[in-house]
Motif scaffolding. Sequence first.
Motif, PDB file in Angstrom:
ATOM      1  N   VAL A 120       0.844  -1.196   0.000  1.00  0.00           N
ATOM      2  CA  VAL A 120       0.000   0.000   0.000  1.00  0.00           C
ATOM      3  C   VAL A 120       0.881   1.249   0.000  1.00  0.00           C
ATOM      4  O   VAL A 120       0.599   2.237  -0.678  1.00  0.00           O
ATOM      5  N   SER A 126       3.992   5.327  -5.760  1.00  0.00           N
ATOM      6  CA  SER A 126       3.867   5.336  -7.215  1.00  0.00           C
ATOM      7  C   SER A 126       2.906   6.426  -7.684  1.00  0.00           C
ATOM      8  O   SER A 126       2.916   6.813  -8.835  1.00  0.00           O
ATOM      9  N   MET A 127       2.059   6.914  -6.784  1.00  0.00           N
ATOM     10  CA  MET A 127       1.147   8.007  -7.153  1.00  0.00           C
ATOM     11  C   MET A 127       1.787   9.362  -6.914  1.00  0.00           C
ATOM     12  O   MET A 127       1.146  10.393  -7.110  1.00  0.00           O
ATOM     13  N   GLU A 142      -4.155   3.251   7.835  1.00  0.00           N
ATOM     14  CA  GLU A 142      -4.175   1.795   7.744  1.00  0.00           C
ATOM     15  C   GLU A 142      -3.880   1.137   9.100  1.00  0.00           C
ATOM     16  O   GLU A 142      -4.320   0.033   9.378  1.00  0.00           O
ATOM     17  N   ARG A 144      -4.803   2.328  11.938  1.00  0.00           N
ATOM     18  CA  ARG A 144      -5.775   2.865  12.893  1.00  0.00           C
ATOM     19  C   ARG A 144      -6.244   1.857  13.956  1.00  0.00           C
ATOM     20  O   ARG A 144      -6.180   2.121  15.158  1.00  0.00           O
ATOM     21  N   LYS A 217     -12.220  -1.762   9.022  1.00  0.00           N
ATOM     22  CA  LYS A 217     -12.983  -2.053   7.807  1.00  0.00           C
ATOM     23  C   LYS A 217     -12.413  -3.254   7.056  1.00  0.00           C
ATOM     24  O   LYS A 217     -12.779  -3.506   5.923  1.00  0.00           O
ATOM     25  N   ARG A 218     -11.492  -3.960   7.678  1.00  0.00           N
ATOM     26  CA  ARG A 218     -10.877  -5.076   6.957  1.00  0.00           C
ATOM     27  C   ARG A 218     -11.753  -6.314   6.934  1.00  0.00           C
ATOM     28  O   ARG A 218     -11.496  -7.244   6.207  1.00  0.00           O
TER      29      ARG A 218
ATOM     30  N   LEU B  54      10.684   3.755  -8.314  1.00  0.00           N
ATOM     31  CA  LEU B  54      10.446   3.210  -6.979  1.00  0.00           C
ATOM     32  C   LEU B  54      11.722   2.504  -6.556  1.00  0.00           C
ATOM     33  O   LEU B  54      12.052   2.418  -5.380  1.00  0.00           O
ATOM     34  N   MET B  86       0.311   2.867 -11.561  1.00  0.00           N
ATOM     35  CA  MET B  86       0.768   1.489 -11.417  1.00  0.00           C
ATOM     36  C   MET B  86      -0.330   0.648 -10.777  1.00  0.00           C
ATOM     37  O   MET B  86      -1.029   1.113  -9.877  1.00  0.00           O
ATOM     38  N   PHE B  88      -1.018  -3.488  -9.203  1.00  0.00           N
ATOM     39  CA  PHE B  88      -0.180  -4.513  -8.593  1.00  0.00           C
ATOM     40  C   PHE B  88      -0.877  -5.871  -8.540  1.00  0.00           C
ATOM     41  O   PHE B  88      -2.093  -5.969  -8.635  1.00  0.00           O
ATOM     42  N   ASN B  92      -3.159  -3.707  -3.610  1.00  0.00           N
ATOM     43  CA  ASN B  92      -2.646  -2.633  -2.755  1.00  0.00           C
ATOM     44  C   ASN B  92      -3.613  -1.474  -2.569  1.00  0.00           C
ATOM     45  O   ASN B  92      -3.248  -0.318  -2.688  1.00  0.00           O
ATOM     46  N   LEU B  93      -4.849  -1.803  -2.272  1.00  0.00           N
ATOM     47  CA  LEU B  93      -5.829  -0.759  -1.951  1.00  0.00           C
ATOM     48  C   LEU B  93      -5.729  -0.431  -0.473  1.00  0.00           C
ATOM     49  O   LEU B  93      -5.256  -1.247   0.313  1.00  0.00           O
ATOM     50  N   LEU B  94      -6.189   0.770  -0.113  1.00  0.00           N
ATOM     51  CA  LEU B  94      -6.261   1.115   1.305  1.00  0.00           C
ATOM     52  C   LEU B  94      -7.432   0.329   1.897  1.00  0.00           C
ATOM     53  O   LEU B  94      -8.579   0.533   1.499  1.00  0.00           O
ATOM     54  N   MET B  95      -7.123  -0.571   2.827  1.00  0.00           N
ATOM     55  CA  MET B  95      -8.169  -1.455   3.343  1.00  0.00           C
ATOM     56  C   MET B  95      -9.148  -0.733   4.268  1.00  0.00           C
ATOM     57  O   MET B  95     -10.242  -1.194   4.517  1.00  0.00           O
ATOM     58  N   GLN B  96      -8.715   0.407   4.832  1.00  0.00           N
ATOM     59  CA  GLN B  96      -9.566   1.130   5.775  1.00  0.00           C
ATOM     60  C   GLN B  96     -10.372   2.230   5.103  1.00  0.00           C
ATOM     61  O   GLN B  96     -11.035   3.020   5.775  1.00  0.00           O
ATOM     62  N   LYS B  97     -10.263   2.312   3.779  1.00  0.00           N
ATOM     63  CA  LYS B  97     -11.031   3.347   3.052  1.00  0.00           C
ATOM     64  C   LYS B  97     -11.954   2.651   2.066  1.00  0.00           C
ATOM     65  O   LYS B  97     -11.604   1.600   1.530  1.00  0.00           O
ATOM     66  N   PHE B 105      -7.991   9.027  -3.744  1.00  0.00           N
ATOM     67  CA  PHE B 105      -6.689   9.185  -3.084  1.00  0.00           C
ATOM     68  C   PHE B 105      -5.612   9.874  -3.937  1.00  0.00           C
ATOM     69  O   PHE B 105      -5.051  10.891  -3.509  1.00  0.00           O
ATOM     70  N   PRO B 106      -5.340   9.371  -5.156  1.00  0.00           N
ATOM     71  CA  PRO B 106      -4.289  10.048  -5.946  1.00  0.00           C
ATOM     72  C   PRO B 106      -4.676  11.481  -6.301  1.00  0.00           C
ATOM     73  O   PRO B 106      -3.801  12.337  -6.448  1.00  0.00           O
ATOM     74  N   TYR B 137     -16.216  -1.501   1.063  1.00  0.00           N
ATOM     75  CA  TYR B 137     -14.803  -1.531   1.438  1.00  0.00           C
ATOM     76  C   TYR B 137     -14.114  -2.657   0.661  1.00  0.00           C
ATOM     77  O   TYR B 137     -14.766  -3.654   0.319  1.00  0.00           O
ATOM     78  N   SER B 139     -12.423  -5.135   1.428  1.00  0.00           N
ATOM     79  CA  SER B 139     -12.578  -6.497   1.954  1.00  0.00           C
ATOM     80  C   SER B 139     -13.895  -7.128   1.520  1.00  0.00           C
ATOM     81  O   SER B 139     -14.055  -8.336   1.614  1.00  0.00           O
ATOM     82  N   ARG B 153      -8.438   3.713  -9.812  1.00  0.00           N
ATOM     83  CA  ARG B 153      -7.552   4.587  -9.048  1.00  0.00           C
ATOM     84  C   ARG B 153      -6.351   5.006  -9.897  1.00  0.00           C
ATOM     85  O   ARG B 153      -5.930   6.161  -9.876  1.00  0.00           O
TER      86      ARG B 153
END
Lengths: 219, 342
Positions: A120, A126-127, A142, A144, A217-218, B54, B86, B88, B92-97, B105-106, B137, B139, B153
């Motif tokens: 992540v 990369s952004m 993340e 949290r 939220k996982r 990177l 990029m 993957f 690689n997503l934000l799991m809490q969003k 996000f970007p 979410y 998940s 994204r």
Amino acid sequence: MWTSDLTLMMLEGVRDTLFMTLLSTFFGYVLGLPWGIVLAVTDKSGIRPNAVVYRVLDVAANILRSIPFLILLILVLPLTRAIVGKSTGAAATIVPLTIAAAPFIGRMIESSIKEVDHGVVEAAQSMGAGTFTIIWKVLLVEARTSILVGVTIAIGTILGYSAMAGVVGGGGLGDIAMRYGYYRYETLIMIVSVVLLVVLVQIFQTLGMRLSVKLDKRK
Amino acid sequence: MIEVRDLSKTFETDDGKVEALQHITLSIEAGDIYGIIGMSGAGKSTLVRCLNFLERPTSGTVEIEGKDLGAMTEAQLRATRREISMIFQHFNLLMQKNVIDNICFPLVIGGMKKKEAKERAKELLEIVELADKASAYPSQLSGGQKQRVAIARALAANPKILLCDEATSALDPRTTQSILQLLKEINKKYGITIVIITHEMSVVREICSHVAIIGEGHLVEQGRVSEIFAHPKTAEAKELILKGSGTDRRTLEDRQKELMKGKCCVRIVFSVNSSFEPVIANMVLKFGQPINILRADTKNVEGIARGEMILSLPDDRRVQEEMKAYLAERGLAVEEVNGYVD
């Protein structure tokens, strides 16, 4: 026998204990949060590795954490007097409690942040995200849930420490248990103080865990 | 569009130096779908990370639209990365969003206002056909859906280049197909240059126009996919093409089964020695009847190369028996097969 004076004293004890615990936790995080973030970020595998900074904070945390709390309490007396103006009572206890809590909190923050999936972080890089953006918008977000679990643990631990400060007149329930229960053999007061401490820890633990599960939220 | 010149990358590990990439030179044109293929550990993931820095190359240069990444300041590099998105293998997503915040996000990093970003994110969700999942979410999504969110994204900031690092490797074949179709569409519609890292030849064959084959840190072969596919020059290329024939083989086998229906088929096995005599050709001459070779293959049996063939014999019962006898006389193992299964 139990009198209303005693009830009042116990209530004041609860109030002092909460006052010490919550303020020390707050100040502990004021110091420990940046401490832990810098530890995690400057580590070899962090996003801004810096061996010198890491080593300094790492050793400092280890040293502070190895000093027994009672000794620390006495060691920082001059500092306590300089900040609070006196060396006994609930307000005075906040100083050593904060100093003891900060490195411990820092370590918990460090480990919470290190649990964040590196992928992540890489995605954010990369952004075109910079170090601060990654810390605020990725790492802390993340991590949290884990950080909240840490807060719960910290409150419980600091509450325990605050009771220990009772030995040197620290105020709060620990102080009452010490003065009445230990020095005057008033077992009932001691038991009531201890039960109240147990109840407080239970409440914080339950609230903290519920909140962290709710915000996760996982799942 | 992307110029890589003499790029090398060496990692310092506890066990000494590891040369992940050595003297890679390649150029990717605008609008290409460029595949970079290699076995795992060949260095292709390192290579793609060098394309947006990177990973910083140990030596050599990477130029994006004529600008040398190595000469950029940190801020310039971050600005350039906004034009190179990029995706993957593990999304690689934000799991809490939730989905919409992930896509925003970007944009938010780039300084766009939250409200504007949400509008844009909604458009993108339409493109990846996930409009109904805006407040879910990660998940709660399947792998394919997660990769679609990741693609949305990646497209959010209108990039010129999209790097895909094993983007379909964690997905099942059907989902892989749909993601590849989506990438193809994106390339066509928005003219985004796509670089695809993969170990699956089928992915390259499916959508790439050009391919580079990486083996043990070296660029072993590159060119148009059609060209390399028809005339692979190196051992690595040949191996990858053979390994990647999985899907084709399945359709071939289906066809074989079709052909074998109602026919008398035999499977013959011969050792190396028997190939001195052109048995099949002689048999056709002798009987004056055509036979159909449905399949020919060599297999390694206990370390010895064995030839295997499946022949469809003429319909005449008597001829069938005579042919089987003829083959058996010449020391071949003959076995009648119906509905051949590998």
